[in-house]
Design a protein around this motif. Structure first.
Motif, PDB file in Angstrom:
ATOM      1  N   LEU A   1      12.286  22.588  54.237  1.00 24.48           N
ATOM      2  CA  LEU A   1      12.982  21.884  55.845  1.00 24.48           C
ATOM      3  C   LEU A   1      11.470  21.166  56.645  1.00 24.48           C
ATOM      4  O   LEU A   1      11.941  19.894  57.023  1.00 24.48           O
TER       5      LEU A   1
ATOM      6  N   TRP B   1      17.964  17.205  60.262  1.00 16.46           N
ATOM      7  CA  TRP B   1      17.052  17.573  59.351  1.00 16.46           C
ATOM      8  C   TRP B   1      16.430  19.051  60.270  1.00 16.46           C
ATOM      9  O   TRP B   1      16.581  20.305  60.704  1.00 16.46           O
TER      10      TRP B   1
ATOM     11  N   ASN C   1      19.647  15.833  52.383  1.00 17.56           N
ATOM     12  CA  ASN C   1      20.416  15.414  52.518  1.00 17.56           C
ATOM     13  C   ASN C   1      21.753  15.462  52.064  1.00 17.56           C
ATOM     14  O   ASN C   1      22.748  17.157  52.764  1.00 17.56           O
TER      15      ASN C   1
ATOM     16  N   GLN D   1      24.885  24.733  54.440  1.00 20.59           N
ATOM     17  CA  GLN D   1      24.702  24.555  55.622  1.00 20.59           C
ATOM     18  C   GLN D   1      25.891  25.586  55.801  1.00 20.59           C
ATOM     19  O   GLN D   1      27.060  25.147  56.148  1.00 20.59           O
TER      20      GLN D   1
ATOM     21  N   CYS E   1      21.548  19.434  52.874  1.00 17.60           N
ATOM     22  CA  CYS E   1      21.565  20.144  54.218  1.00 17.60           C
ATOM     23  C   CYS E   1      23.412  20.495  54.077  1.00 17.60           C
ATOM     24  O   CYS E   1      23.537  21.043  55.024  1.00 17.60           O
TER      25      CYS E   1
ATOM     26  N   ALA F   1      19.182  21.728  61.509  1.00 23.69           N
ATOM     27  CA  ALA F   1      18.917  22.307  60.389  1.00 23.69           C
ATOM     28  C   ALA F   1      17.976  23.440  60.276  1.00 23.69           C
ATOM     29  O   ALA F   1      18.313  24.545  59.955  1.00 23.69           O
TER      30      ALA F   1
END
Length: 355
Positions: A184, A201, A145, A151, A148, A204
């Motif tokens: 990931l 996820w 988390n 990103q 992410c 992502a």
């Protein structure tokens, strides 16, 4: 520290290959000695330093733990993951560098933090230990988390941030992003296995894969380091014919016949870890014969105790740096497992999925 017993000769993986080995190059007993050499470097805290008394970073720590799992040093591997669980900061990160328990570089590296998912999934594949997976789930969840958050809108991940202000450094590095891609995928698998799917996820991962395949310009230009060359294939973002063509394009720049591969394209310095990682990438692309040849080529880096020297400056025949690095030995073990398909974790690089 006390070293546990390794995998017995009768142990088998999903292909029934027994213990990791490299056909015609390194017998199982030799790879087991390399795993034992990795185990000897472990600190009493569970940390896996670069070498005894040296620095620990969260990425190489996990890679070394994976080698312990692959060679059957399961108690030592779990001690390493317990170190990760115990030292994770409240925000889900780890310091970039720790020296014998003292934080010396406190910043956040997104790739370093993501790699815990690869190690945890790998250990579960080998052991089938659901309790371990449940125990490590909060650690993986917090780490991914956090990652992410790095990103960008174009799908690429910023490489790092200040640990106090969380000001992010905007550059998206090829190698780090390729490694995050694999992480990931492993994180999604863990979430699905424990019955707590994480669609964010998956999104992502899909966006990062799209960036690699359709918008390579969003990443920083590939450097003169070999990792920027092979890592998109090693991490699984690029595979198939495109992956094979990418490897062929820069092969002559990096590969030194009979010695391994250069870490940097213009320097007469071959390194064992990069050579082993290229072998893993080639094996994932289906070229097992070339992968075996690469592992054979770094036999000159092998120490009689089973460990591996980091590298060789081949124009003067000197080892540099003068150290037997834990992560170099670990990379050899992981390559051997992939090549021999010995443990149930042998496909950790080969089986990365596309979303």
């Amino acid at each position: 520290m006390t070293i546990s017993a390794a995998v017995p000769d009768s142990a088998s993986g999903e292909r029934g290959g027994g213990r990791p080995h490299v056909p015609g190059v390194l017998a199982a007993v030799s790879i087991n000695a390399t795993g034992e050499a990795v185990a000897r470097m472990q600190e009493s805290s569970g940390a896996m330093p670069w070498f005894p008394g040296g620095q620990t970073d969260p990425w190489d720590h996990v890679e070394s733990a994976m080698a312990l799992s692959a060679t059957g040093f399961l108690a030592e591997a779990e001690a390493a993951y317990e170190w990760s669980r115990r030292t994770q900061r409240e925000d889900g990160s780890w310091p970039i560098r720790t020296d014998v328990g003292v934080v010396t570089v406190p910043g956040i590296d997104s790739n370093f933090c993501a790699y815990i998912a690869v190690g945890v999934w790998h250990h579960f594949l080998i052991t089938g230990d659901g309790a371990f997976l449940q125990r490590m789930w909060p650690t993986v969840w917090s780490a991914i988390n956090l990652v992410c958050r790095f990103q960008r809108n174009d799908g690429a991940f910023r490489w790092g941030a200040d640990h106090v202000t969380y000001a992010m450094f905007d550059e998206a590095l090829v190698t780090g992003n390729a490694s995050i891609y694999q992480a990931l995928d492993c994180a999604v698998r863990i979430a699905d296995e424990i019955g707590a799917p994480e669609p964010d996820w998956e999104a992502a991962l899909a966006a990062l894969g799209l960036a690699f395949r359709e918008r390579p310009e969003v990443f920083e230009p590939p450097s003169d380091h070999s990792m920027d060359w092979y890592y998109p294939m090693l991490g699984g973002a690029i595979r198939g014919r495109e992956g094979q063509e990418r490897i062929a394009q820069r092969w002559d720049e990096f590969v030194v016949d009979g010695l391994g591969i250069r870490c940097v394209d213009h320097r007469p310095w071959v390194t064992g870890a990069e050579t082993s990682e290229l072998a893993l990438a080639l094996e994932a692309l289906g070229d097992t014969e070339a992968a075996i040849a690469l592992i054979a080529s770094i036999g000159h880096l092998r120490d009689p105790d089973g460990s591996y020297w980091t590298g060789l400056v081949y124009d003067d025949g000197k080892r540099w740096p003068v150290e037997k690095s834990c992560w170099t030995s670990a990379a050899v073990v992981l390559a051997a497992d992939a090549i021999s398909r010995a443990t149930p974790g042998n496909g950790i690089f080969r089986d990365v999925r596309r979303f």
